[in-house]
Design an enzyme around this catalytic site. Structure first.
Site, short mmCIF file in Angstrom:
data_model
loop_
_atom_site.label_atom_id
_atom_site.label_comp_id
_atom_site.label_asym_id
_atom_site.label_seq_id
_atom_site.Cartn_x
_atom_site.Cartn_y
_atom_site.Cartn_z
N ASP A 7 1.06 -0.69 -0.11
CA ASP A 7 -0.08 0.17 0.07
C ASP A 7 0.81 1.42 -0.13
O ASP A 7 2.23 0.73 -0.06
CB ASP A 7 -0.84 0.05 1.07
CG ASP A 7 -0.60 0.08 2.69
OD1 ASP A 7 0.51 0.39 2.32
OD2 ASP A 7 -0.66 0.04 3.34
N CYS A 64 2.92 -3.50 3.89
CA CYS A 64 1.72 -2.52 4.60
C CYS A 64 3.06 -1.86 5.48
O CYS A 64 3.33 -2.55 5.91
CB CYS A 64 0.53 -2.70 5.00
SG CYS A 64 0.40 -4.00 5.91
N THR A 66 2.13 -2.68 9.17
CA THR A 66 2.61 -3.83 9.49
C THR A 66 2.48 -4.89 9.71
O THR A 66 2.62 -6.16 9.76
CB THR A 66 0.72 -4.05 10.63
OG1 THR A 66 -0.01 -4.16 9.31
CG2 THR A 66 0.81 -2.35 11.39
N HIS A 97 8.10 -25.60 7.27
CA HIS A 97 6.16 -26.19 8.44
C HIS A 97 5.49 -25.96 7.62
O HIS A 97 4.69 -27.30 7.35
CB HIS A 97 6.28 -26.25 9.70
CG HIS A 97 7.42 -26.88 10.54
ND1 HIS A 97 6.95 -26.91 11.36
CD2 HIS A 97 8.32 -27.79 10.06
CE1 HIS A 97 8.59 -27.67 12.31
NE2 HIS A 97 9.07 -27.63 11.17
N HIS A 132 4.37 -32.78 7.10
CA HIS A 132 3.84 -31.34 8.00
C HIS A 132 2.53 -31.36 6.21
O HIS A 132 2.11 -30.48 6.09
CB HIS A 132 4.62 -30.07 8.01
CG HIS A 132 5.30 -30.02 8.63
ND1 HIS A 132 5.28 -29.62 9.37
CD2 HIS A 132 6.74 -30.30 8.57
CE1 HIS A 132 6.21 -29.92 10.64
NE2 HIS A 132 7.82 -30.10 9.57
C1 RB5 Z 1 -2.85 2.50 6.07
O1 RB5 Z 1 -2.92 3.50 7.51
C2 RB5 Z 1 -2.68 1.55 7.82
O2 RB5 Z 1 -3.63 0.70 7.95
C3 RB5 Z 1 -1.84 -0.23 6.63
O3 RB5 Z 1 -0.62 0.07 6.20
C4 RB5 Z 1 -1.38 -1.43 7.61
O4 RB5 Z 1 -1.10 -1.47 8.28
C5 RB5 Z 1 -2.66 -1.97 7.73
O5 RB5 Z 1 -2.36 -3.30 8.27
#
Ligand code: RB5
Length: 148
Positions: A7, A64, A66, A97, A132
Site C-alpha cells: 500500500d 503495508c 504492519t 512447516h 507437515h
Molecule cells: C494504513 O494506514 C495501514 O492501516 C496499513 O498500512 C496497514 O498497517 C494495515 O494493516
C-alpha cells in the site's frame, strides 16, 4: 518470478526491496501501488495473492504498515498461505512447516536491513513435507468446507 505489492504506507519500502531484488537478479512483477498517494491495502493483497494462486508467480512479497492487513486480505484467496514476520526464525519455520507462499512485512515494524535478511531466509528455505503435508491439506480442507 515473485509477485510483489504494497500500500502507500510501504511504497518507499517496496522500492528499496525492489533495488535489493535487482542486485540479487531475482525477477519480480510489481502489482502496485505505484505512488505514495493514499490507497487501500486489500487491493494489492488480492492482486498478489491471485498471481500466486494462479501459478503466474511462484511466491509473493507484500508490504503495508504492519503487514497485518495486507496478509489478511491475501489469505482470503484460496490456496494462499501468507505469513507476517518480523523475525528470521518464524520466516524459516513458516517455509519448512507451513509451506507459506506469501511473506508479508510491516514497513513500520521492521528496519529495511532486517527485512532483507528475513526475505533471504524465506526465499531460500524449502518446505520439509513429510508430517507437515497432511496439516497443509487440513488447511485447504477448511477452505473447501467453507466455500459459498
Ligand atoms: C494504513 O494506514 C495501514 O492501516 C496499513 O498500512 C496497514 O498497517 C494495515 O494493516
Amino acid at each position: 518470478m515473485l509477485a510483489i505489492g504494497s500500500d502507500h504506507v510501504a511504497f518507499d519500502f517496496k522500492e528499496e526491496i525492489k533495488k535489493y531484488l535487482d542486485e540479487k537478479n531475482i525477477e519480480y512483477k510489481d502489482f502496485g501501488c505505484y505512488s505514495k498517494e493514499r490507497t487501500d491495502y486489500p487491493i494489492y493483497g488480492e492482486a498478489v495473492a491471485k498471481a500466486v494462486a494462479s501459478g503466474e508467480c511462484e511466491k509473493g512479497l507484500l508490504f503495508c504498515g504492519t503487514g497485518v492487513g495486507i496478509s489478511l486480505a491475501a489469505n482470503k484467496v484460496n490456496g494462499i498461505r501468507a505469513v507476517v514476520c518480523s523475525d528470521c526464525y518464524s520466516a524459516k519455520l513458516s517455509r519448512q512447516h507451513n509451506d507459506t507462499n506469501i511473506l508479508a512485512l510491516g514497513s513500520r515494524v521492521v528496519g529495511i536491513e532486517l527485512a532483507k535478511m528475513i526475505i533471504d531466509v524465506w526465499l531460500t528455505t524449502e518446505f520439509e513435507g513429510g508430517r507437515h503435508l497432511n496439516r497443509i491439506k487440513m488447511i485447504s480442507d477448511i477452505e473447501k468446507r467453507n466455500r459459498k
